[in-house]
Design a protein around this motif. Sequence first.
Motif, PDB file in Angstrom:
ATOM      1  N   THR A   1      -1.149   1.996   0.126  1.00 41.48           N
ATOM      2  CA  THR A   1      -1.586   0.614   0.210  1.00 41.48           C
ATOM      3  C   THR A   1      -2.831   0.519   1.075  1.00 41.48           C
ATOM      4  O   THR A   1      -2.856   1.073   2.172  1.00 41.48           O
ATOM      5  CB  THR A   1      -0.457  -0.228   0.844  1.00 41.48           C
TER       6      THR A   1
ATOM      7  N   PHE B   1      -2.151  -1.100  10.433  1.00 40.63           N
ATOM      8  CA  PHE B   1      -3.274  -1.759   9.785  1.00 40.63           C
ATOM      9  C   PHE B   1      -3.724  -2.975  10.585  1.00 40.63           C
ATOM     10  O   PHE B   1      -4.917  -3.150  10.858  1.00 40.63           O
ATOM     11  CB  PHE B   1      -2.897  -2.168   8.364  1.00 40.63           C
TER      12      PHE B   1
ATOM     13  N   GLY C   1      -7.997   1.787  -0.950  1.00 41.47           N
ATOM     14  CA  GLY C   1      -9.280   1.508  -1.585  1.00 41.47           C
ATOM     15  C   GLY C   1      -9.283   1.638  -3.094  1.00 41.47           C
ATOM     16  O   GLY C   1     -10.343   1.672  -3.713  1.00 41.47           O
TER      17      GLY C   1
ATOM     18  N   THR D   1      -8.209  -0.471  -5.543  1.00 45.82           N
ATOM     19  CA  THR D   1      -8.726  -1.663  -6.199  1.00 45.82           C
ATOM     20  C   THR D   1     -10.223  -1.774  -5.973  1.00 45.82           C
ATOM     21  O   THR D   1     -10.996  -2.089  -6.880  1.00 45.82           O
ATOM     22  CB  THR D   1      -8.008  -2.910  -5.654  1.00 45.82           C
TER      23      THR D   1
ATOM     24  N   GLN E   1      -5.034  -6.465 -10.541  1.00 45.61           N
ATOM     25  CA  GLN E   1      -3.745  -6.263  -9.894  1.00 45.61           C
ATOM     26  C   GLN E   1      -2.968  -7.571  -9.783  1.00 45.61           C
ATOM     27  O   GLN E   1      -1.765  -7.581  -9.935  1.00 45.61           O
ATOM     28  CB  GLN E   1      -3.990  -5.679  -8.485  1.00 45.61           C
TER      29      GLN E   1
END
Lengths: 616, 581
Positions: free
Chosen positions: B371, A486, B374, B376, B417
């Motif tokens: 994780t 990431f 997308g 949220t 969250q």
Amino acid sequence: MPEAFHEEEILGKAYDSRLMRRLLHYLRPYRGVVALAFIAIFFYGILQAVPPYLLKLEVDRYLDPAGRRQMPHFLLRLLSPNPFTGILEIALLLLLPCVLLAFALEFGQSFAMQLVGQKVMYDLRNQIFAHLQRLQISYYDRNPVGRMVTRVTTDVDVLNDMFSSGVVAIFGDFFTLLSILVVMLKVNWKLALLTFSVLPFIVLTTMAFRKAVRESYRRIRIAIARINAYLQEHITGMATLQLFNREERSYEEFEEINRAHMKAYKDSILAYGLFYPTVEFLGILAVAIIIYRGGVMSLRGAVTLGTAMAFIQYSQRFFRPIQDLSDKYNILQAAMASSERIFKLLDTPVTITDPEKPRELPEVQGRVEFRHVNFAYQDHHLVTENVSLVIEPGETVAVVGHTGAGKTTLTNLLLRFYDVTDGRILLEGIDIRQLRLRDLRSNFGMVLQDPFLFSGTIASNIRMGTPWITDEQVRRAAQQVNILDFIESLPEGFDEPVKERGVTLSTGQKQLLSFARALAHDPRILILDEATSSVDPETEALIREALRSLLRDRTSLVIAHRLSTIQNANKIVVMHKGRVREVGTHRELIEKRGIYYKLYQLQYKDQELPAVRSET
Amino acid sequence: MFQRLSPLKPYLARYKGRYVAGFIALLITQIVGITIPLIIKAGIDGMRRHVSGSELLFFAGLILGAALIKAIFQFWMRWILIGISRDIEYDLRNDLFAHLMRLSQRYYNETRTGELMSKLTNDLSAVRNLVGPGIMYSATTLVTGVACLTLMFHLDWELTLIALIPMPLVSIAVKYFGQQIHERFEKIQAMYSDITERVRENLSGVRVVRAFCQEEAEMALFDRMNREYVEKNKRLIWITSFLWPALSMLFGLSFLLVLIFGGWHVLSGRITLGTFMALNVYLMYLIWPMIALGYVTNLVQRGLASQGRLWTIFAAQPDIDDREVPAHPVTELRGEIEFRNLTFSYNGVPVLRNINLHIPAGRSVAIVGATGSGKTTLVNLIPRLYDAPAGAVLIDGTPIRQIPLQVLRRNIGFVPQETFLFSDTIRENIKFGLSEASQSEVEQAAEVSNLLPEIVGFPKGFETLVGERGLTLSGGQKQRAAISRAVIRNPRILILDDALSSVDTGTEEKILSQLTRIMQGRTTLMISHRVSTVQNADEIIVLHEGEIVERGTHEELLAMGGFYTELYNRQLIEEELEKEA
Ligand SMILES: Nc1ncnc2c1ncn2[C@@H]1O[C@H](COP(=O)(O)OP(=O)(O)OP(=O)(O)O)[C@@H](O)[C@H]1O
Ligand SMILES: Nc1ncnc2c1ncn2[C@@H]1O[C@H](COP(=O)(O)OP(=O)(O)OP(=O)(O)O)[C@@H](O)[C@H]1O
Ligand SMILES: [Mg+2]
Ligand SMILES: [Mg+2]
């Protein structure tokens, strides 16, 4: 909420010798400069009395010679008999040096004092900040961050006002008044006393004013503190506010605080509005007295024209400092209130600190022991009771239990964020209270339940300010928690900016970054408090894999709700309502058929379906 | 200058009447004030002529009368003109806050809290100084200056001209240094807000700082900033401590010139002693306006700069608002949600791609995914925390942009969250969702999240203060307070974004069974990483890198043998492993 503001209510006397003495202490290192500034302001004050006197001299000597006989002899002899040259002499030989000298003195004084003010503020700010770095976490629980920030910034600035324009200027005004007083008495004590007859009224007005303003200033300060706190909280919680349609309510609440602020100020405007004109009026009253009484006296030859004119000028110079004094009064009062708050912070004892005679920590193997630990956050409401627990070097110990059972509290105690109420915690057999905080904490790497990111970059959040962590280590840590891909997908990679609290990252990403932070610090003992609660199972499994080798020769304390996370633990500790209820391996606990067994059953009872193989 | 004030016009216009009254008071104050030296002049000349005591008394009385009138109007002037500035400050602060509440998350992502705070405090107060004291002193300066000079010229134009010789220097000094002061001051302000921000972060992150032994590093950093701040201040001190004494010196020189030439003029009989005195007094009167000129320029400059900064807040257009709502909008929602070919990006790179999803009213949908995939982001689009492209999200068949925000959000119960609680009591935090809620409603809501037993166990029960952001609650307690806050609204649509992540399995089980009851008839979106939480949903979708890769019921997905199956097996294998252990 309301109780949070009591500190802003500290009114502060305008002068509090205890506080003042303590404040002056900060001037100590610069006392030479301060002394010089005082000398300068003293002479400056005296010089203020000169120009009107020179006017009198000119008038009485040359312009209205009726006054000549009242002149001191040496002055008469000094000056040229020719009026034109005499006037020139008065102006160039007497007034000009005064003007230039006054400039030099005032400039020197003001520059020196402001410089000292800055230095003192620098010292003070560092001192407060350093104190905050040492204060125990429980202080942070009770005090809103905004208020502590105010101590370091605004309150110190208020003190700066006092140092740079308050104290010294008060003495300046005082010397000015004094020398004017002396000269006036000296020149004509009768007329002087008549002129001073307005003084009692001025004193009365000032006192009434002070009283009025004091109260409104208190209200103003509270209102400002409330406005700031309200804004701060509602700006950070804006999304919540909007989601719950609280706009109107919040507007009403805010409007109310805002109105209180405006009202309080209006009251102070009223006080000022009455005060200034009154003092000015009294000043002119003095002029009227001089004209009337002075005129009558001059008819008898008791007062020269020059004296009357000088007195009129004096009376004008006289009342300006008095008016200023009321401003200075406010500066002082605000400064006293601020310093009281600052000192209160500085006087808050640091209860969690390095011991007097710290024990040296041997090479840490990782043995941790809780022995009969009791702990209450406040008022004897025990949150952990009689907790005993041993973690052997290299072990992975898991703590499970209902929410609010006291799991996070245990980690807080271990790092001495709080000190135990009873019992002890030992690291390598040494009570952690006998160790230096740094020695203790640097052996731990902790992933907090609520990840906190600083604004900066990705790398700076992993490395923090620890200088020995190399780029390579940062990278490896990121890889271990599986967030490297990431990060590398970001335009600037590790240098990608992170916003306040990491708002532009997903929750799982934040958690992974704070996990990487702990790993990068290469700790002997790792504490994972729900470190992967927001992370998907696949990533979690990868991390677990990576940790397997990492944890081989390390001790770790893992808190988790998902039992799958802790399956490799050597020992599982079940907490319930602050007590350790069960300890053992997974198998032992299952056999025991206690709390753990119930938890376990709950978690898996829905998954009775047979496994479906994917593609294979 | 007036041009640049134009944004303030509506605020100023509101108090037009009072401004006029204030200016009249100001005019009277100054004009009457100006006559006083003339009376003094008459008095002195009278003394010279040895007039009688009663005549002197008359002069004294005249002076007093003038002084009284002046005092009264001076009071009015301050009361009105300064008072207006507090009113405007009040209006502005309200408007700013109201405006801030209309701005969307996008704005808050880009803006530091500290910066906003400093705008709402420092800059606002500078603007207030501009519209109150700034305007008042400008007017006073102007009136006094013009009146004094006129009278002085009238009394002795030659002497006046001579006295004014140092004045060009004064205005040059004021202009030049004023500019410098302004520039340096701005730099100091910027640095100040950096420091404030830094301290705030350090204190908010105190646990991290301590856990990682960063105190020294933080102190070193703070020391650096502190030092730089002092350096910047020093640059300002230089000028300020030079400017004011220099101005007094220039005035001293004016006096000196009057002393010389005034004296000579008296000697040559051009003017009387009284005039000489009056000129001296007028010169005194001029000092203040001249100094005020510098002070006012400063105020005005600061005020204008601050106004500019303040208006950047107003300039931020609310990008999420009711502008597309038709004349007769919907007032009730059933809760049918549709995402129609939704693609969404925060800044350029799409985070969600081609999402098509239809959720009939009353049904439940669960979202799983890695994780950062997308999840949220997707649910945030429903209450319009961020805005999806037009027509991509519909509720009850209506594009959400055509539903009033009020209506939309009122019908949504959202558990984010990350929990944000306000530093208030537990009760107020639960009631946050429904301010008129009764005690029994609060208790019921607390019951749903299984928080009630714990609250009752706290020494202060529902009145327990939760600290900033809910700091004195445990992670699970916070999260459950947020669940209560959402369900108390009795919403048509319930959104749970990983809302049980900090809750143990036992409690989770209890909450889930409560929720199942509550979810009856409501549309529910539920994000979770746990199969146990999502398996009973009417539909489960799997997000992968912003795309829906799988959808169906639990059984259908298991039959498909994809991501979901993997997720399921992983948890199953873990279970088996544990059994073996
Ligand atoms: N700073 C604090 N001040 C006062 N009380 C606190 C504080 N922190 C926690 N508590 C209380 O102590 C109890 C135990 O909290 P703790 O955070 O240790 O629970 P936990 O086991 O970690 O729960 P969770 O699984 O929900 O995180 C809770 O009732 C909580 O409200
Ligand atoms: N405000 C934002 N600005 C820019 N990018 C963002 C923002 N919020 C999220 N992102 C990015 O968008 C992607 C999706 O984020 P999102 O929060 O929707 O993930 P998620 O599926 O909820 O993840 P998690 O399981 O961790 O909660 C992530 O890569 C994240 O970094
Ligand atoms: Mg916890
Ligand atoms: Mg998310």
